[in-house]
Design a protein around this motif. Structure first.
Motif, PDB file in Angstrom:
ATOM      1  N   ALA A 180      44.163  33.810  49.212  1.00 15.74           N
ATOM      2  CA  ALA A 180      43.557  32.615  49.259  1.00 15.74           C
ATOM      3  C   ALA A 180      43.039  32.615  50.864  1.00 15.74           C
ATOM      4  CB  ALA A 180      44.813  31.697  49.437  1.00 15.74           C
ATOM      5  N   GLN A 181      43.788  33.163  51.815  1.00 19.13           N
ATOM      6  CA  GLN A 181      43.461  33.173  53.195  1.00 19.13           C
ATOM      7  C   GLN A 181      42.377  34.062  53.521  1.00 19.13           C
ATOM      8  OE1 GLN A 181      47.251  34.090  55.075  1.00 19.13           O
ATOM      9  NE2 GLN A 181      47.811  32.139  54.937  1.00 19.13           N
ATOM     10  N   SER A 182      42.180  35.163  52.889  1.00 19.17           N
ATOM     11  CA  SER A 182      40.895  36.109  53.161  1.00 19.17           C
ATOM     12  C   SER A 182      39.850  35.638  52.132  1.00 19.17           C
ATOM     13  CB  SER A 182      41.546  37.465  53.059  1.00 19.17           C
ATOM     14  OG  SER A 182      41.978  37.921  51.609  1.00 19.17           O
ATOM     15  N   ALA A 183      39.852  35.226  51.073  1.00 19.50           N
ATOM     16  CA  ALA A 183      38.988  35.178  49.818  1.00 19.50           C
ATOM     17  C   ALA A 183      38.563  36.546  49.252  1.00 19.50           C
ATOM     18  CB  ALA A 183      37.709  34.261  50.473  1.00 19.50           C
ATOM     19  N   ASP A 184      39.483  37.519  49.659  1.00 21.88           N
ATOM     20  CA  ASP A 184      39.311  38.761  49.039  1.00 21.88           C
ATOM     21  C   ASP A 184      40.353  39.255  48.135  1.00 21.88           C
ATOM     22  OD1 ASP A 184      36.779  39.198  50.766  1.00 21.88           O
ATOM     23  OD2 ASP A 184      37.963  39.665  52.319  1.00 21.88           O
ATOM     24  N   VAL A 185      39.908  40.155  47.285  1.00 19.21           N
ATOM     25  CA  VAL A 185      41.158  40.698  46.357  1.00 19.21           C
ATOM     26  C   VAL A 185      42.180  41.481  47.084  1.00 19.21           C
ATOM     27  CG1 VAL A 185      41.328  42.280  44.591  1.00 19.21           C
ATOM     28  CG2 VAL A 185      39.276  40.954  44.658  1.00 19.21           C
ATOM     29  N   GLU A 186      43.322  41.162  46.930  1.00 22.47           N
ATOM     30  CA  GLU A 186      44.507  41.782  47.425  1.00 22.47           C
ATOM     31  C   GLU A 186      45.380  42.542  46.295  1.00 22.47           C
ATOM     32  OE1 GLU A 186      45.092  42.025  50.746  1.00 22.47           O
ATOM     33  OE2 GLU A 186      43.745  40.366  51.494  1.00 22.47           O
ATOM     34  N   THR A 187      45.363  43.886  46.536  1.00 20.78           N
ATOM     35  CA  THR A 187      46.022  44.684  45.550  1.00 20.78           C
ATOM     36  C   THR A 187      47.330  45.374  46.377  1.00 20.78           C
ATOM     37  OG1 THR A 187      44.014  45.101  44.594  1.00 20.78           O
ATOM     38  CG2 THR A 187      45.644  46.636  43.901  1.00 20.78           C
ATOM     39  N   VAL A 188      48.537  45.527  45.650  1.00 18.63           N
ATOM     40  CA  VAL A 188      49.792  46.178  45.918  1.00 18.63           C
ATOM     41  C   VAL A 188      50.061  46.936  44.873  1.00 18.63           C
ATOM     42  CG1 VAL A 188      51.882  45.854  46.721  1.00 18.63           C
ATOM     43  CG2 VAL A 188      50.400  44.152  47.593  1.00 18.63           C
ATOM     44  N   THR A 189      50.051  48.433  44.961  1.00 17.42           N
ATOM     45  CA  THR A 189      50.758  49.407  43.878  1.00 17.42           C
ATOM     46  C   THR A 189      51.879  49.744  44.306  1.00 17.42           C
ATOM     47  OG1 THR A 189      49.265  50.823  44.500  1.00 17.42           O
ATOM     48  CG2 THR A 189      48.229  49.641  43.112  1.00 17.42           C
ATOM     49  N   ILE A 198      39.256  32.817  42.795  1.00 20.53           N
ATOM     50  CA  ILE A 198      38.445  32.208  41.788  1.00 20.53           C
ATOM     51  C   ILE A 198      37.574  31.581  42.665  1.00 20.53           C
ATOM     52  CG2 ILE A 198      38.533  30.610  39.949  1.00 20.53           C
ATOM     53  CD1 ILE A 198      41.488  31.247  39.339  1.00 20.53           C
ATOM     54  N   LYS A 199      36.534  32.210  42.788  1.00 16.48           N
ATOM     55  CA  LYS A 199      35.460  31.331  43.391  1.00 16.48           C
ATOM     56  C   LYS A 199      33.915  31.475  42.946  1.00 16.48           C
ATOM     57  CE  LYS A 199      34.699  35.664  46.358  1.00 16.48           C
ATOM     58  NZ  LYS A 199      34.911  36.427  47.790  1.00 16.48           N
ATOM     59  N   HIS A 200      33.184  30.726  43.306  1.00 14.93           N
ATOM     60  CA  HIS A 200      31.701  30.554  43.128  1.00 14.93           C
ATOM     61  C   HIS A 200      31.079  30.400  44.499  1.00 14.93           C
ATOM     62  CE1 HIS A 200      27.991  30.047  41.004  1.00 14.93           C
ATOM     63  NE2 HIS A 200      27.921  28.752  41.648  1.00 14.93           N
ATOM     64  N   GLU A 201      30.144  31.331  44.913  1.00 15.82           N
ATOM     65  CA  GLU A 201      29.415  31.317  46.165  1.00 15.82           C
ATOM     66  C   GLU A 201      30.498  31.349  47.230  1.00 15.82           C
ATOM     67  OE1 GLU A 201      26.527  28.650  45.761  1.00 15.82           O
ATOM     68  OE2 GLU A 201      25.227  29.676  44.415  1.00 15.82           O
ATOM     69  N   ASP A 202      30.462  30.262  47.972  1.00 17.94           N
ATOM     70  CA  ASP A 202      31.277  30.058  49.075  1.00 17.94           C
ATOM     71  C   ASP A 202      32.551  29.329  48.877  1.00 17.94           C
ATOM     72  OD1 ASP A 202      29.842  31.802  50.613  1.00 17.94           O
ATOM     73  OD2 ASP A 202      28.611  30.013  51.583  1.00 17.94           O
ATOM     74  N   THR A 203      32.923  28.786  47.666  1.00 16.41           N
ATOM     75  CA  THR A 203      33.683  27.836  47.355  1.00 16.41           C
ATOM     76  C   THR A 203      34.888  28.451  46.301  1.00 16.41           C
ATOM     77  OG1 THR A 203      32.168  25.991  47.151  1.00 16.41           O
ATOM     78  CG2 THR A 203      34.294  25.645  46.114  1.00 16.41           C
ATOM     79  N   THR A 204      36.234  28.326  46.883  1.00 12.48           N
ATOM     80  CA  THR A 204      37.146  29.088  46.294  1.00 12.48           C
ATOM     81  C   THR A 204      38.074  28.060  45.633  1.00 12.48           C
ATOM     82  OG1 THR A 204      37.412  30.700  47.804  1.00 12.48           O
ATOM     83  CG2 THR A 204      39.425  30.375  46.657  1.00 12.48           C
ATOM     84  N   TYR A 205      38.337  28.170  44.262  1.00 13.19           N
ATOM     85  CA  TYR A 205      38.987  27.102  43.355  1.00 13.19           C
ATOM     86  C   TYR A 205      40.424  27.394  43.139  1.00 13.19           C
ATOM     87  CZ  TYR A 205      33.992  26.140  42.185  1.00 13.19           C
ATOM     88  OH  TYR A 205      32.909  25.637  42.414  1.00 13.19           O
ATOM     89  N   GLY A 206      40.889  28.479  43.481  1.00 14.39           N
ATOM     90  CA  GLY A 206      42.154  28.981  43.484  1.00 14.39           C
ATOM     91  C   GLY A 206      42.261  30.698  43.526  1.00 14.39           C
ATOM     92  N   VAL A 207      43.613  31.252  43.294  1.00 13.46           N
ATOM     93  CA  VAL A 207      43.807  32.461  43.164  1.00 13.46           C
ATOM     94  C   VAL A 207      44.424  32.925  41.968  1.00 13.46           C
ATOM     95  CG1 VAL A 207      45.028  34.344  44.499  1.00 13.46           C
ATOM     96  CG2 VAL A 207      43.997  32.498  45.558  1.00 13.46           C
ATOM     97  N   LEU A 208      44.012  33.834  41.168  1.00 18.22           N
ATOM     98  CA  LEU A 208      44.554  34.454  40.086  1.00 18.22           C
ATOM     99  C   LEU A 208      45.553  35.567  40.543  1.00 18.22           C
ATOM    100  CD1 LEU A 208      45.076  34.701  36.796  1.00 18.22           C
ATOM    101  CD2 LEU A 208      42.915  36.085  37.060  1.00 18.22           C
ATOM    102  N   THR A 209      46.799  35.686  40.069  1.00 20.17           N
ATOM    103  CA  THR A 209      47.688  36.741  40.518  1.00 20.17           C
ATOM    104  C   THR A 209      48.100  37.210  39.180  1.00 20.17           C
ATOM    105  OG1 THR A 209      48.338  35.786  42.450  1.00 20.17           O
ATOM    106  CG2 THR A 209      49.889  37.443  41.447  1.00 20.17           C
ATOM    107  N   VAL A 210      47.934  38.605  39.114  1.00 22.16           N
ATOM    108  CA  VAL A 210      48.103  39.381  37.755  1.00 22.16           C
ATOM    109  C   VAL A 210      49.201  40.704  38.095  1.00 22.16           C
ATOM    110  CG1 VAL A 210      47.569  40.583  35.843  1.00 22.16           C
ATOM    111  CG2 VAL A 210      45.803  38.806  36.988  1.00 22.16           C
TER     112      VAL A 210
END
Length: 660
Positions: free
Chosen positions: A348-357, A386-398
């Motif tokens: 949410a803070q970086s607006a980038d995908v975060e992965t931990v394996t 979850i974003k469109h252009e520069d707008t982030t609507y939330g974060v999907l965590t799987v």
């Protein structure tokens, strides 16, 4: 070959020209060629002292050897074009006198020696091979990577290793003799090998087994054929153990399975994304689509949990929805609030995908989440904005139980999936506003923005009004702005020096009023549009801006205010009004447009439309349209442009007023 003439040598070939005949043919030998199916009749017609089998198929070799021994022939040589453990095992089980693959340099010499021994029992032989058991010669001649003779107690009686493989062994082949399987392997592996050995002896059939062995080069994988011997050694039963290093094959197979699994995973992720798009028109709102996404990911059986959360206005983590069996982990995210770090917050803070394996092995998560992951067997986590252009609507965590889940390709697929969901949410918000019977007008006051319009109106006594803003397919944001009280030359000079403006072009200059086209690095207007907002008016005067927007009745006003505040620091909501929309039919709108057109403009547009002027290629030229109207070409073009401007103005200004 003639009738009952005795024959010393019979060569059974593959059906092609024999590899042996030109090299071992002798005057006192008669060479016969036959297929496997004709072997019995060939043996009946002749009485060979020796038989050489050039076949490569293990089952056919065994079948031939059985028939040959029934005929009483004493010398049988198996000489396939290329050697293999399977053919060697068949030769051993069939009691062959010699095994000599023709690919070996001394193959012809070994075949000749074996045949000569059968023809002349007094022939001299080098060494003691003629007295050695048959398995000894087969081990000597067919050595894949390693070969052993092991008795029924699991004791090594003989051991041979290829020179190029010898460096991998912690002990030499000679030192291995006399030791047992339990000394050479860990107990679990030794038990499996001993069970295979006993099975081979009890059934009298060749057994196959794969196993791992520790070497100086690390763990290697081997495949062995375990062949029971017909002969007892010191009164004990034994097997010949022919093993091949299959480490590289296993690695390739593992990589292939991994790629196949990854491809299946990507296909299923894409299928969920496709389902989201297909159900777009059916979803009543953002909450419904978020619940559907989480449910579909868990239903795919690829993942053990999924949730959607967002950062609140004070930086707290707000849990919106979730699904799955990893209830402890999902509960930790729900309870996190302002405190605690996690991949969801990082994304949410970086607006980038975060992965931990490899979560359970390396323990990379904060303590509360690490404990929850261990309880729920969560092996890997991915958090996708979850974003469109520069707008982030939330974060999907799987969450996944697979330690190595979310490879680069899977991560890219999820990043695209996040954008698909973002686009879907934006579309739903716009649709809700479009079809709403009533709307909510919001008026914001923006004090002291740092964009070009604010700085320009502070420096000069002028007013900036937004005409339209939008984003091209390449992602570039454009604004068309009318500046009143300042000439175009000055505006261009100021724009050239302003850091927020990438390019600026003068559209119209009227002395004390001008219209410009600007390409901006970022736009607060565009940010609002992505939140399902229709912007009615934006003006800036004296460094203070006024923004009038329309939203649907169920829109989150605080979210919209926060979105505008992320661009302009001093933003205040000064008015909120609910307005009923006037219903206008298509016929009424068409009549209003026609009433605004002059007769000349309407006639020109009709002649151009029906005359194919707008087709490509054109079916009528401007001159032909002008001739039909009995006016000059410039006059025709003037009427056409004014008429089209009136029609387009209905959609872009009075009738629409939407900046997107």
């Amino acid at each position: 070959m003639e009738g009952d003439t005795p024959t010393d040598l019979l060569i059974i070939e593959t059906g092609e020209k024999s590899h042996l005949r030109p090299q071992i043919e002798e005057s006192d030998w008669s060479v016969a060629e036959t297929a496997v199916a004709e072997l019995e009749s060939a043996l009946a017609r002749c009485d060979p002292t020796a038989v050489v089998i050039e076949l490569e198929h293990p089952e056919r070799v065994r079948d031939c050897l059985e028939r040959i021994h029934e005929s009483g022939t004493q010398v049988t040589v198996v000489a396939p074009p290329t050697g293999s453990e399977a053919v060697a095992a068949a030769a051993l089980r069939g009691g062959a006198t010699e095994y000599a693959p023709l690919e070996c340099e001394d193959a012809v010499e070994r075949v000749s020696d074996a045949v000569a021994t059968g023809v002349d029992p007094t022939a001299e032989q080098d060494g003691d091979d003629d007295e050695a058991p048959s398995y000894h010669r087969i081990i000597a001649n067919e050595l894949p990577d390693e070969a052993f003779v092991v008795d029924e107690d699991g004791t090594y009686l003989e051991a041979k290793v290829r020179p190029e493989s010898a460096d991998l062994y912690t002990v030499s082949a000679d030192e291995l003799i006399g030791s047992r399987l339990t000394e050479a392997f860990p107990q679990d592996v030794a038990d499996r090998l001993r069970a295979c050995l006993e099975r081979a002896i009890e059934t009298g059939e060749v057994q196959s087994i794969e196993y791992a062995a520790e070497t100086t080069g690390g763990t290697r994988q081997f495949e062995a054929r375990v062949v029971p011997t017909a002969e007892r050694i010191d009164g004990r039963r034994a097997v010949v153990w022919l093993a091949r290093d299959i480490t590289e094959r296993v690695r390739r197979e593992r990589e292939l399975r991994s790629r196949q699994t990854e491809l299946e995973t990507l296909n299923r992720i894409n299928a969920v994304g496709q389902q989201v798009i297909e159900t777009l028109v059916e979803m009543p709102g953002q909450n419904a689509i978020e619940r559907d996404v989480c449910a579909q990911l868990v239903d795919s059986e690829l993942y053990c949990g999924s949730c959607i959360a967002e950062l609140g206005p004070d930086g707290e983590l707000v849990y919106r929805t979730g699904e799955g069996e990893a209830t402890t982990y999902l509960g930790r995210i729900r309870e996190m609030g302002l405190d605690g770090e996690c991949p969801t917050r990082w994304a949410a803070q970086s607006a980038d995908v975060e992965t931990v394996t490899h979560v359970l092995e390396t323990e990379p998560l904060p303590d509360p989440l690490q404990s929850a992951a261990r309880e729920d067997d969560v092996g890997a986590v991915i958090s996708v904005p979850i974003k469109h252009e520069d707008t982030t609507y939330g974060v999907l965590t799987v969450l996944s139980g697979r330690e190595d889940a979310f490879s680069d390709n899977e991560e890219e697929a999820f990043a695209l999936f996040g954008e698909i969901i973002g686009f879907t949410i934006m579309s739903i918000r716009n649709r809700q506003l479009l079809f709403s019977d009533s709307i909510v007008e919001l008026e914001f006051r923006i004090d002291g923005g740092d964009t070009f319009s604010f700085d320009l109106t502070e420096r000069y006594d002028c007013t900036c009004s937004l005409e339209w803003t939008g984003t091209t397919t390449s992602g570039q944001t454009f604004q068309y702005v009318t500046v009143e009280g300042l000439d175009g030359t000055t505006v261009l000079e100021e724009a050239a020096d302003h850091e927020s403006v990438e390019t600026c072009r003068l559209i119209h200059d009227g002395g004390d009023q001008c219209t410009i086209e600007m390409r901006l690095e970022r736009s607060g207007v565009r940010t609002l549009s992505n939140h399902g907002v229709t912007i009615r008016d934006v003006s800036v005067e004296g460094g203070v801006g006024t923004c009038l927007v329309e939203v649907s009745p169920d829109a989150d006003v605080r979210e919209i205010a926060d979105a505008l505040g992320s661009i302009y620091e001093n933003t205040e909501l000064v008015a909120r009004r609910t307005v009923d929309r006037a219903v206008q039919t298509a016929a009424e709108r068409r009549k209003r447009i026609l009433d605004e057109l002059t007769d000349r403009q309407l006639t020109t547009i009709r002649l151009a439309y029906y005359g194919g002027y707008f087709e490509w290629p054109r079916q009528s030229t401007g001159e032909e349209i002008a001739e039909a109207m009995d006016v000059s070409a410039p006059t025709m073009h003037q009427h056409l442009r004014k008429g089209l401007k009136t029609i387009l103005g209905e959609f872009f200004e009075d009738g629409g007023g939407t900046y997107r």
